[in-house]
Design an enzyme around this catalytic site. Sequence first.
Site, PDB file in Angstrom:
ATOM      1  N   HIS A 227      -0.226   0.423  -5.711  1.00 31.32           N
ATOM      2  CA  HIS A 227      -1.241   1.241  -6.395  1.00 31.32           C
ATOM      3  C   HIS A 227      -2.102   1.955  -5.355  1.00 31.32           C
ATOM      4  O   HIS A 227      -2.070   1.612  -4.174  1.00 31.32           O
ATOM      5  CB  HIS A 227      -2.145   0.378  -7.285  1.00 31.32           C
ATOM      6  CG  HIS A 227      -3.001  -0.591  -6.505  1.00 31.32           C
ATOM      7  ND1 HIS A 227      -2.521  -1.769  -5.975  1.00 31.32           N
ATOM      8  CD2 HIS A 227      -4.310  -0.553  -6.151  1.00 31.32           C
ATOM      9  CE1 HIS A 227      -3.479  -2.404  -5.344  1.00 31.32           C
ATOM     10  NE2 HIS A 227      -4.584  -1.681  -5.425  1.00 31.32           N
ATOM     11  N   ASP A 229      -6.337   2.995  -4.939  1.00 33.75           N
ATOM     12  CA  ASP A 229      -7.631   2.672  -5.534  1.00 33.75           C
ATOM     13  C   ASP A 229      -8.286   3.984  -5.990  1.00 33.75           C
ATOM     14  O   ASP A 229      -7.952   5.061  -5.488  1.00 33.75           O
ATOM     15  CB  ASP A 229      -8.512   1.920  -4.520  1.00 33.75           C
ATOM     16  CG  ASP A 229      -7.893   0.565  -4.132  1.00 33.75           C
ATOM     17  OD1 ASP A 229      -7.151  -0.008  -4.944  1.00 33.75           O
ATOM     18  OD2 ASP A 229      -8.156   0.091  -3.005  1.00 33.75           O
ATOM     19  N   HIS A 285      -0.889   0.960  -1.568  1.00 32.21           N
ATOM     20  CA  HIS A 285      -0.819  -0.371  -0.976  1.00 32.21           C
ATOM     21  C   HIS A 285      -0.435  -1.416  -2.005  1.00 32.21           C
ATOM     22  O   HIS A 285      -0.476  -1.160  -3.211  1.00 32.21           O
ATOM     23  CB  HIS A 285      -2.154  -0.730  -0.298  1.00 32.21           C
ATOM     24  CG  HIS A 285      -3.345  -0.658  -1.209  1.00 32.21           C
ATOM     25  ND1 HIS A 285      -3.890   0.542  -1.625  1.00 32.21           N
ATOM     26  CD2 HIS A 285      -4.091  -1.628  -1.785  1.00 32.21           C
ATOM     27  CE1 HIS A 285      -4.921   0.306  -2.414  1.00 32.21           C
ATOM     28  NE2 HIS A 285      -5.064  -1.014  -2.543  1.00 32.21           N
ATOM     29  N   ARG A 296      -4.077 -17.208  -0.250  1.00 30.23           N
ATOM     30  CA  ARG A 296      -4.643 -16.084   0.504  1.00 30.23           C
ATOM     31  C   ARG A 296      -5.763 -15.499  -0.330  1.00 30.23           C
ATOM     32  O   ARG A 296      -5.641 -15.360  -1.547  1.00 30.23           O
ATOM     33  CB  ARG A 296      -3.572 -15.028   0.772  1.00 30.23           C
ATOM     34  CG  ARG A 296      -4.119 -13.760   1.394  1.00 30.23           C
ATOM     35  CD  ARG A 296      -3.027 -12.754   1.763  1.00 30.23           C
ATOM     36  NE  ARG A 296      -3.653 -11.554   2.273  1.00 30.23           N
ATOM     37  CZ  ARG A 296      -3.917 -10.467   1.532  1.00 30.23           C
ATOM     38  NH1 ARG A 296      -3.580 -10.430   0.264  1.00 30.23           N
ATOM     39  NH2 ARG A 296      -4.520  -9.430   2.059  1.00 30.23           N
TER      40      ARG A 296
END
Length: 352
Positions: A227, A229, A285, A296
């Site tokens: 996607h 942002d 990303h 994580r």
Amino acid sequence: MSLLSNVDKDHPMQHHLIVPIDFSSIKNVPESHIWAQCFEDAKINPDNEKSGALISIPIIDLEDPKALGLIFNACETWGMFQDTNHGVSKELLDQVEFQAKNVFNLPFEQKMKVLRAPDEDTGYGYPRLALFFSNQMWNEGFTITGNSYYHDAKKLWPNDFEGFCEVIFEYQTRMKDLGDKLKSLIFKSLNIPEPEEATPKDHIIALNLNSYPPCPDSTQTMGIGPHTDSLLFTILHQSGNASGLQVYKDEFGWVSVNPHPCALVVNVEDLLHIISNARFPSAIHRALINNKQKQRLSIAYFYGLPLDFEVSPFLDYPNCGGPQFKPIKVKEYASLKLKYLDLAVSFVRKSY
Ligand SMILES: O=C(O)CCC(=O)C(=O)O
Ligand SMILES: [Fe+2]
């Protein structure tokens, strides 16, 4: 009610796309979370150190006298860089990570007390992006806008919410300062004036705490799907213990953005892509799951502009070839994005 919720009200999400599975009790990756294509398009695997070492996104010291030029090159080439000497202390980064861990390590039933409502943008759940993918992601998130965290923290820890609130308040304050500084550097690097904001306090700003829980088979699933942002730029802190974030670049495919001690990742978002007249790409990303069976964490701060602000390309550079986008208000763009995800930008593109 948050600033964004007027936009969210028009695009409510279905309940099952908000409620994560209880990751703590899962022994195998369920069918719903299998991304068969996961590694096929990955020219570079995050755990392949040899190829990962060949290419990496720039790391820029913000105090370097050459920072402006370096920022410009990194944004133009990658839509992304990592910055050091950003003024946010290691202690605060550790604290915010600790508090994020405190949220996600609560029992599932406790987290469900702050489940995001279908037409709201704050609280616990799968990322809003879940709407656009046929498979679920190996990810649980907690979204904060303004002081929404206060209400939620009281529900999560009725007798012990102050610690979380203090850290989030401090983090938001430092991120706003850093965001203002980066905005100034980025616009200077483009040689265009900073957008004039009549009502700077109405900025859309959001903070996403993301957790990618330990996974029984990291090759089967996806942490967060590809996607871009939506706003100006993102400032991302990722935990140092595991990689996962990748950025897409035509020549190379997916390139890992490995954690660098104390560096924060900065990525160009859609509105900056528009304002820069496509000179800066909006970074595509995603985040993979690491094979180390380790949780994580990432903390993403989305720096925006006021909802009523109209963005349009600045054209003041040689050979720019005319405006590539029509003017659009931030709230109209946010609404397009919630409806069409990465196709949203194509609705703003001018056709000649
Ligand atoms: O966790 C990451 O590295 C990326 C998170 C992200 O892309 C987001 O929250 O929009
Ligand atoms: Fe993102």
